[in-house]
Scaffold this motif. Structure first.
Motif, PDB file in Angstrom:
ATOM      1  N   TYR A  82      50.324  32.761  14.921  1.00 38.29           N
ATOM      2  CA  TYR A  82      50.840  31.839  13.898  1.00 38.29           C
ATOM      3  C   TYR A  82      51.260  30.504  14.512  1.00 38.29           C
ATOM      4  CZ  TYR A  82      54.172  30.239  10.271  1.00 38.29           C
ATOM      5  OH  TYR A  82      54.880  29.515   9.336  1.00 38.29           O
ATOM      6  N   TYR A  83      52.154  30.557  15.482  1.00 40.22           N
ATOM      7  CA  TYR A  83      52.647  29.319  16.100  1.00 40.22           C
ATOM      8  C   TYR A  83      51.565  28.678  16.973  1.00 40.22           C
ATOM      9  CZ  TYR A  83      57.471  30.356  14.706  1.00 40.22           C
ATOM     10  OH  TYR A  83      58.611  30.603  13.993  1.00 40.22           O
ATOM     11  N   ARG A  84      50.896  29.476  17.742  1.00 40.15           N
ATOM     12  CA  ARG A  84      49.902  28.935  18.668  1.00 40.15           C
ATOM     13  C   ARG A  84      48.812  28.182  17.921  1.00 40.15           C
ATOM     14  NH1 ARG A  84      45.014  30.473  20.994  1.00 40.15           N
ATOM     15  NH2 ARG A  84      44.758  29.826  23.174  1.00 40.15           N
ATOM     16  N   ALA A  85      48.337  28.781  16.832  1.00 34.32           N
ATOM     17  CA  ALA A  85      47.275  28.134  16.063  1.00 34.32           C
ATOM     18  C   ALA A  85      47.774  26.853  15.409  1.00 34.32           C
ATOM     19  CB  ALA A  85      46.724  29.096  15.015  1.00 34.32           C
ATOM     20  N   PHE A  86      48.954  26.916  14.811  1.00 33.08           N
ATOM     21  CA  PHE A  86      49.443  25.733  14.106  1.00 33.08           C
ATOM     22  C   PHE A  86      49.675  24.578  15.066  1.00 33.08           C
ATOM     23  CE2 PHE A  86      52.963  23.079  12.605  1.00 33.08           C
ATOM     24  CZ  PHE A  86      52.412  22.611  11.426  1.00 33.08           C
ATOM     25  N   TYR A  87      50.451  24.812  16.112  1.00 31.11           N
ATOM     26  CA  TYR A  87      50.790  23.713  17.009  1.00 31.11           C
ATOM     27  C   TYR A  87      49.597  23.267  17.855  1.00 31.11           C
ATOM     28  CZ  TYR A  87      55.667  24.157  15.705  1.00 31.11           C
ATOM     29  OH  TYR A  87      56.838  24.162  14.989  1.00 31.11           O
ATOM     30  N   GLY A  88      48.733  24.196  18.214  1.00 29.70           N
ATOM     31  CA  GLY A  88      47.546  23.804  18.962  1.00 29.70           C
ATOM     32  C   GLY A  88      46.633  22.915  18.149  1.00 29.70           C
ATOM     33  N   ARG A  89      46.418  23.276  16.906  1.00 33.00           N
ATOM     34  CA  ARG A  89      45.527  22.493  16.051  1.00 33.00           C
ATOM     35  C   ARG A  89      46.157  21.160  15.663  1.00 33.00           C
ATOM     36  NH1 ARG A  89      41.525  25.936  13.859  1.00 33.00           N
ATOM     37  NH2 ARG A  89      41.305  24.679  11.982  1.00 33.00           N
ATOM     38  N   ARG A  90      47.470  21.145  15.439  1.00 21.41           N
ATOM     39  CA  ARG A  90      48.140  19.878  15.142  1.00 21.41           C
ATOM     40  C   ARG A  90      48.045  18.922  16.327  1.00 21.41           C
ATOM     41  NH1 ARG A  90      48.666  17.555  10.949  1.00 21.41           N
ATOM     42  NH2 ARG A  90      46.621  18.491  10.920  1.00 21.41           N
ATOM     43  N   ALA A  91      48.247  19.464  17.526  1.00 18.56           N
ATOM     44  CA  ALA A  91      48.189  18.618  18.720  1.00 18.56           C
ATOM     45  C   ALA A  91      46.794  18.026  18.904  1.00 18.56           C
ATOM     46  CB  ALA A  91      48.590  19.427  19.954  1.00 18.56           C
ATOM     47  N   LEU A  92      45.769  18.817  18.687  1.00 17.41           N
ATOM     48  CA  LEU A  92      44.396  18.324  18.849  1.00 17.41           C
ATOM     49  C   LEU A  92      44.055  17.270  17.804  1.00 17.41           C
ATOM     50  CD1 LEU A  92      42.574  21.680  19.645  1.00 17.41           C
ATOM     51  CD2 LEU A  92      42.933  19.763  21.214  1.00 17.41           C
ATOM     52  N   ARG A  93      44.645  17.372  16.630  1.00 17.63           N
ATOM     53  CA  ARG A  93      44.347  16.398  15.578  1.00 17.63           C
ATOM     54  C   ARG A  93      45.097  15.095  15.784  1.00 17.63           C
ATOM     55  NH1 ARG A  93      42.435  13.060  13.424  1.00 17.63           N
ATOM     56  NH2 ARG A  93      42.177  12.600  11.211  1.00 17.63           N
ATOM     57  N   ILE A  94      46.333  15.164  16.241  1.00 21.62           N
ATOM     58  CA  ILE A  94      47.209  13.992  16.227  1.00 21.62           C
ATOM     59  C   ILE A  94      47.371  13.343  17.594  1.00 21.62           C
ATOM     60  CG2 ILE A  94      49.571  13.228  15.781  1.00 21.62           C
ATOM     61  CD1 ILE A  94      49.722  15.348  13.595  1.00 21.62           C
ATOM     62  N   PHE A  95      47.590  14.125  18.642  1.00 21.49           N
ATOM     63  CA  PHE A  95      47.981  13.563  19.929  1.00 21.49           C
ATOM     64  C   PHE A  95      46.929  12.675  20.594  1.00 21.49           C
ATOM     65  CE2 PHE A  95      51.383  17.004  20.956  1.00 21.49           C
ATOM     66  CZ  PHE A  95      52.173  16.494  19.936  1.00 21.49           C
ATOM     67  N   PRO A  96      45.648  13.050  20.625  1.00 25.01           N
ATOM     68  CA  PRO A  96      44.700  12.202  21.368  1.00 25.01           C
ATOM     69  C   PRO A  96      44.680  10.755  20.898  1.00 25.01           C
ATOM     70  CG  PRO A  96      43.711  14.332  20.912  1.00 25.01           C
ATOM     71  CD  PRO A  96      44.993  14.294  20.145  1.00 25.01           C
ATOM     72  N   LEU A  97      44.612  10.541  19.592  1.00 21.97           N
ATOM     73  CA  LEU A  97      44.570   9.171  19.094  1.00 21.97           C
ATOM     74  C   LEU A  97      45.925   8.490  19.272  1.00 21.97           C
ATOM     75  CD1 LEU A  97      43.031   6.914  17.685  1.00 21.97           C
ATOM     76  CD2 LEU A  97      43.751   7.879  15.497  1.00 21.97           C
ATOM     77  N   TYR A  98      46.998   9.191  18.945  1.00 21.56           N
ATOM     78  CA  TYR A  98      48.332   8.595  19.030  1.00 21.56           C
ATOM     79  C   TYR A  98      48.653   8.168  20.461  1.00 21.56           C
ATOM     80  CZ  TYR A  98      53.418   8.155  18.797  1.00 21.56           C
ATOM     81  OH  TYR A  98      54.708   7.687  18.888  1.00 21.56           O
TER      82      TYR A  98
END
Length: 409
Positions: A82-98
């Protein structure tokens, strides 16, 4: 009207929600692109006030994110990872560009800047690296703020990241009834907190940027997720949301007409106004989540051009202010837009179209050359069970990128 879309806005790919995201970025870009337009004539005044109200596009992003994130978490609740999927996917979507943009800005622009503002920002950069810049805006920044225009809009990204820290745990621990009650409490509590700030003479910007003061819009979307996904509540919940949204929209329009605009902070908006605007957007999001593609609402909100803007809205938000801040002085030689046909409006709108087009092309390039390559790594962060997996990933090759709620502006 399809109940499937009403009940499972995250599990189903609803084109209208992509279109609503595109509408949100249009409203926000209009706000920024219309800045500094002189208002000497009645037409200029009307156009300026309409564009100047576009800051409320932030609240539409918040409501939409609350709906989609909470729906996704409710589907994943109880599953493995639950946590791993949510935070992993959020990080991949947001962090690289930001972080890619932030590093380029700080090291290529601010680090070598000659002004005192540049040195000040360099010293305070940790606020942005830590996603706490909204607290800096609200509580720390100087009376005469430095020229942080390029990263100024990042405050809303910080609000969302802070929301992500606690919300998955609350969704996991609370029953749906208690989660709905918590959302309702936040919707009521946020304006009360803003009134408290005003009573204690906090700066106007504090109520605009501080996370506890802006959670009501995210809570509106989250409450919609809980209600619209419950077969026993969806029908009457949808009617209530639509009725409330129409009533709130009428209040917003009436306030705009009476006061000659909507103001970012310092007035009615700072108190109950942000909440009323969020409820109005909640009605629109309810329409988008409930409308089948073949209905008039589904066709309008799911138009291809709007969905395209929605797909690239995150990068468009990141890029549009720097692009405007460079193009405007080049076209107008550092002055006001020229007068055409007796008004500054034509040149301002032409500037907005040009900057919008450049922003879209830059976002398109960013997606295909940079962002989507990180999203392929999502295959290592799958939610447990097909119920929580976006439909695009159930039928697409491994690593295909499913649409994500764009971080707001």
């Amino acid at each position: 009207m399809s109940d499937t879309h009403a009940l499972h806005p995250a599990r189903e790919h609803v084109p209208a929600l992509d279109g609503i995201r595109g509408l949100a970025i249009l409203v926000v870009m209009g706000f920024h692109f219309g800045l500094q337009m002189p208002e000497h004539t009645p037409l200029e005044h009307v156009v300026g006030r309409v564009l100047g109200a576009g800051w409320y596009g932030v609240d539409l992003f918040f409501v939409l994110s609350g709906l989609l994130i909470t729906s996704l978490l409710l589907d994943a609740k109880g599953g493995p990872g639950y946590y791993r999927a949510f935070y992993g996917r959020r990080a991949l979507r947001i962090f690289p560009l930001y972080y890619g943009f932030l590093a380029a800005y700080l090291f290529l622009v601010v680090r070598h800047g000659a002004s005192g503002d540049d040195h000040y920002l360099w010293q305070k950069q940790w606020w942005w690296w830590s996603y706490l810049d909204n607290w800096w805006i609200a509580l720390v920044r100087r009376t005469e703020p430095p020229n942080y225009l390029w990263v100024g809009p990042f405050w809303s990204l910080a609000v969302e990241e802070q929301f992500y820290l606690l919300w998955p745990t609350l969704v996991l621990l609370l029953s749906r009834r208690k989660l709905a009650l918590l959302c309702a409490a936040i919707i009521v509590g946020a304006p009360l907190f803003r009134f408290w700030l005003r009573a204690h003479h906090a700066a106007d910007v504090t109520a605009y940027a501080l996370t506890p003061a802006r959670l009501d819009a995210l809570a509106v979307g989250s409450l919609l997720a809980v209600v619209l996904r419950d077969p026993g509540l969806a029908r009457w919940g949808r009617r209530i949301a639509l009725t409330t949204g129409v009533a709130a929209a009428a209040v917003v329009v009436g306030t705009f007409v009476r006061h000659g605009g909507l103001w970012t902070y310092g007035g009615w908006e700072e108190g109950i106004g942000y909440t009323v605007i969020a409820l109005a957007w909640g009605g629109l999001v309810t329409v988008g989540a409930s409308a089948a593609p073949e209905t008039p609402a589904g066709r309008a909100l799911g138009a291809g051009w709007l969905r395209s803007l929605g797909k690239y809205s995150y990068a468009m938000y990141v890029f549009h202010v720097p692009i405007w801040s460079h193009v405007r002085p080049l076209l107008f030689h550092g002055g006001d837009p020229p007068v055409l046909w007796g008004s500054h409006v034509p040149a301002t709108l032409a500037l907005a179209l040009l900057c919008g087009g450049i922003t879209y092309l830059c976002a398109l390039a960013s997606w295909h050359l940079y962002e989507k390559h990180f999203l392929r790594l999502k295959r290592y962060f799958r939610y447990g069970g097909p119920r929580a997996m976006p439909p695009e990933e159930r039928s697409a090759p491994a690593g295909a990128a499913a649409p994500e709620p764009a971080a707001p502006v």
